[in-house]
Design a protein around this motif. Sequence first.
Motif, PDB file in Angstrom:
ATOM      1  N   GLU A   1     -22.702 -97.264 -72.641  1.00  0.00           N
ATOM      2  CA  GLU A   1     -21.530 -97.362 -71.594  1.00  0.00           C
ATOM      3  C   GLU A   1     -20.370 -96.749 -72.291  1.00  0.00           C
ATOM      4  O   GLU A   1     -19.520 -95.976 -71.780  1.00  0.00           O
ATOM      5  CB  GLU A   1     -21.118 -98.876 -71.792  1.00  0.00           C
ATOM      6  CG  GLU A   1     -20.192 -99.230 -70.485  1.00  0.00           C
ATOM      7  CD  GLU A   1     -18.897 -99.290 -70.981  1.00  0.00           C
ATOM      8  OE1 GLU A   1     -17.819 -99.284 -70.209  1.00  0.00           O
ATOM      9  OE2 GLU A   1     -18.495 -99.535 -72.338  1.00  0.00           O
TER      10      GLU A   1
ATOM     11  N   SER B   1     -23.207 -98.214 -59.524  1.00  0.00           N
ATOM     12  CA  SER B   1     -23.978 -98.854 -60.375  1.00  0.00           C
ATOM     13  C   SER B   1     -25.013 -99.388 -60.284  1.00  0.00           C
ATOM     14  O   SER B   1     -26.148 -99.239 -60.968  1.00  0.00           O
ATOM     15  CB  SER B   1     -22.939 -99.085 -61.414  1.00  0.00           C
ATOM     16  OG  SER B   1     -23.280 -99.847 -62.622  1.00  0.00           O
ATOM     17  N   ILE B   2     -24.975-100.158 -59.495  1.00  0.00           N
ATOM     18  CA  ILE B   2     -25.748-101.381 -59.207  1.00  0.00           C
ATOM     19  C   ILE B   2     -27.315-100.830 -58.582  1.00  0.00           C
ATOM     20  O   ILE B   2     -28.285-101.036 -59.054  1.00  0.00           O
ATOM     21  CB  ILE B   2     -25.570-102.485 -58.300  1.00  0.00           C
ATOM     22  CG1 ILE B   2     -24.380-103.327 -58.934  1.00  0.00           C
ATOM     23  CG2 ILE B   2     -26.670-103.615 -57.936  1.00  0.00           C
ATOM     24  CD1 ILE B   2     -24.743-104.249 -60.181  1.00  0.00           C
TER      25      ILE B   2
ATOM     26  N   ALA C   1     -28.682 -98.928 -61.685  1.00  0.00           N
ATOM     27  CA  ALA C   1     -29.435 -99.682 -62.088  1.00  0.00           C
ATOM     28  C   ALA C   1     -30.756-100.478 -61.759  1.00  0.00           C
ATOM     29  O   ALA C   1     -31.800-100.672 -62.491  1.00  0.00           O
ATOM     30  CB  ALA C   1     -28.575-100.922 -62.729  1.00  0.00           C
TER      31      ALA C   1
ATOM     32  N   SER D   1     -30.177 -95.339 -66.411  1.00  0.00           N
ATOM     33  CA  SER D   1     -29.532 -96.266 -67.006  1.00  0.00           C
ATOM     34  C   SER D   1     -28.133 -96.000 -67.460  1.00  0.00           C
ATOM     35  O   SER D   1     -27.162 -96.563 -67.343  1.00  0.00           O
ATOM     36  CB  SER D   1     -30.240 -97.119 -68.055  1.00  0.00           C
ATOM     37  OG  SER D   1     -30.513 -96.141 -68.971  1.00  0.00           O
TER      38      SER D   1
ATOM     39  N   SER E   1     -25.941 -95.408 -64.773  1.00  0.00           N
ATOM     40  CA  SER E   1     -25.387 -96.573 -64.042  1.00  0.00           C
ATOM     41  C   SER E   1     -24.219 -97.142 -64.794  1.00  0.00           C
ATOM     42  O   SER E   1     -23.384 -97.811 -64.166  1.00  0.00           O
ATOM     43  CB  SER E   1     -26.505 -97.618 -64.230  1.00  0.00           C
ATOM     44  OG  SER E   1     -26.767 -98.179 -65.546  1.00  0.00           O
ATOM     45  N   TYR E   2     -24.082 -96.802 -66.039  1.00  0.00           N
ATOM     46  CA  TYR E   2     -22.860 -97.140 -66.826  1.00  0.00           C
ATOM     47  C   TYR E   2     -21.581 -96.467 -66.420  1.00  0.00           C
ATOM     48  O   TYR E   2     -20.427 -96.975 -67.079  1.00  0.00           O
ATOM     49  CB  TYR E   2     -23.023 -97.088 -68.348  1.00  0.00           C
ATOM     50  CG  TYR E   2     -24.247 -98.254 -68.937  1.00  0.00           C
ATOM     51  CD1 TYR E   2     -23.913 -99.613 -68.660  1.00  0.00           C
ATOM     52  CD2 TYR E   2     -25.377 -97.842 -69.414  1.00  0.00           C
ATOM     53  CE1 TYR E   2     -24.950-100.581 -68.929  1.00  0.00           C
ATOM     54  CE2 TYR E   2     -26.221 -98.462 -69.736  1.00  0.00           C
ATOM     55  CZ  TYR E   2     -25.977-100.053 -69.655  1.00  0.00           C
ATOM     56  OH  TYR E   2     -27.049-100.694 -69.940  1.00  0.00           O
TER      57      TYR E   2
ATOM     58  N   PRO F   1     -24.396-103.657 -64.752  1.00  0.00           N
ATOM     59  CA  PRO F   1     -25.290-102.667 -64.845  1.00  0.00           C
ATOM     60  C   PRO F   1     -26.527-103.297 -65.760  1.00  0.00           C
ATOM     61  O   PRO F   1     -27.781-103.190 -65.318  1.00  0.00           O
ATOM     62  CB  PRO F   1     -25.014-101.403 -64.970  1.00  0.00           C
ATOM     63  CG  PRO F   1     -23.480-101.486 -65.533  1.00  0.00           C
ATOM     64  CD  PRO F   1     -23.153-102.652 -65.087  1.00  0.00           C
TER      65      PRO F   1
ATOM     66  N   THR G   1     -28.147-105.969 -64.074  1.00  0.00           N
ATOM     67  CA  THR G   1     -29.227-105.861 -63.110  1.00  0.00           C
ATOM     68  C   THR G   1     -30.557-105.071 -63.726  1.00  0.00           C
ATOM     69  O   THR G   1     -31.480-105.429 -63.374  1.00  0.00           O
ATOM     70  CB  THR G   1     -28.412-104.854 -62.527  1.00  0.00           C
ATOM     71  OG1 THR G   1     -27.510-105.385 -61.752  1.00  0.00           O
ATOM     72  CG2 THR G   1     -29.595-104.597 -61.130  1.00  0.00           C
ATOM     73  N   LEU G   2     -30.537-104.365 -64.585  1.00  0.00           N
ATOM     74  CA  LEU G   2     -31.339-103.749 -65.516  1.00  0.00           C
ATOM     75  C   LEU G   2     -32.272-104.768 -66.126  1.00  0.00           C
ATOM     76  O   LEU G   2     -33.341-104.651 -66.163  1.00  0.00           O
ATOM     77  CB  LEU G   2     -30.886-102.626 -66.279  1.00  0.00           C
ATOM     78  CG  LEU G   2     -32.025-102.031 -67.344  1.00  0.00           C
ATOM     79  CD1 LEU G   2     -33.083-101.276 -66.440  1.00  0.00           C
ATOM     80  CD2 LEU G   2     -31.326-100.892 -68.243  1.00  0.00           C
TER      81      LEU G   2
ATOM     82  N   THR H   1     -21.607-108.408 -59.814  1.00  0.00           N
ATOM     83  CA  THR H   1     -21.101-107.267 -58.797  1.00  0.00           C
ATOM     84  C   THR H   1     -19.989-107.753 -58.019  1.00  0.00           C
ATOM     85  O   THR H   1     -18.942-106.755 -57.871  1.00  0.00           O
ATOM     86  CB  THR H   1     -22.090-106.987 -57.528  1.00  0.00           C
ATOM     87  OG1 THR H   1     -23.493-106.988 -58.450  1.00  0.00           O
ATOM     88  CG2 THR H   1     -21.781-105.700 -56.847  1.00  0.00           C
TER      89      THR H   1
END
Length: 380
Positions: A26, A159-160, A163, A210, A213-214, A222, A225-226, A271
């Motif tokens: 991140e 991002s979601i 992820a 991944s 997604s950050y 994220p 979710t991952l 989210t």
Amino acid sequence: MSALALSVLLSFVSAVAYAGGAIVQEQVAVSSPGAQQYAPLRRPGWWAAVALNGLGGLLHVVALAYGPLSLVQPLGALTIVFALPMAALFVGRRAGATAWRGAIMATVGLAGLLSLVGASDAQSLDTTQRVAAALGTAGAVVALMVAARAVHRHPAVRSILLAIASGVAFGMSSVFTKTVAVDWTGGVTAADLPSLAVIGVLATAGMLLSQASYRGAGLAAPLATLTVVNPVVAAAVGITMFGETFRYGTTGTALALSCGVVAAGGLILLTTERLAREHQEAGAAEVSVPEPASETVPAARSAVESAVGDEAPAVDPAERLLAGLTVPEDVRLPSAPAPSPDGPAEETDPLAVPLVSYVPFYGPYVPVAVVNRHRTRVTS
């Protein structure tokens, strides 16, 4: 130390390694340009994150060797719980109460769901199933990437989606890993090479997705979710293809569905919390940034500046006033007649008064007649 205690310890350390890798990812995503959102290969921090994720995966596999799947898999869901306090401690990124509630809901729901999945006999996939699983995974990942690109103006939603794609890739990588592990019990053959290639491609895709997604979405949403999608996909494939079932029959199935709803609610809460924060940041940016000036203002300013630049240097106000006055060339005042001892006074020419160059600010100066002491007699 017993095998069960060692498995629990390795699971905790694996979750901490995964959390550390997510925090580093991140931070790299925040400081990397848009062209490097998937693979910032020149950033040492990204390679450190890869090493941490690899260490977490290795410890997870070793923990599975010492403990049952029903225990190790739920403990792996603690990654998000460890990540939030670690982010606050090491990088100063504090999570709000809503993020904590969402993370705990997602973790509890996932742990309950995984604990209800029953073990089954070791099974493998045939060639047709492997091809179908690989093509289906590739199609799902590509569709999620296209959808993420379509909503690039909403970083949280983007991002979601990325992820989820990363979780799908990692989950299917675990499925193919289990398939190859079952095949290796009977000896390694050339038929396992395509499966090994699929594992490498899916693991790499999951890592790159991944990382992307950050970017612009924080850490909690994220990562949660991952963490949820990865084992859920693996468990769904295990139930549909490997013959795995939920424990306790119908009751276990109902409990598993309830845990899935709790986990999904936690993800939705994370989210929406991120979307609300983005809305607040956008509103603050609109208030802080002033509206651009009208186009006529710069034009008028440039015209005035050009006109001023073409003019001559400024003139002193006193000199300008003097230049505007009309002063006669000569001023003559009549003089008094000079008395004569022999007769009447004789007339003389008017006296010429010299011009005076001084003129005050408030009007013309009237000169005073100068008395000639040689021609005028002063009587007391």
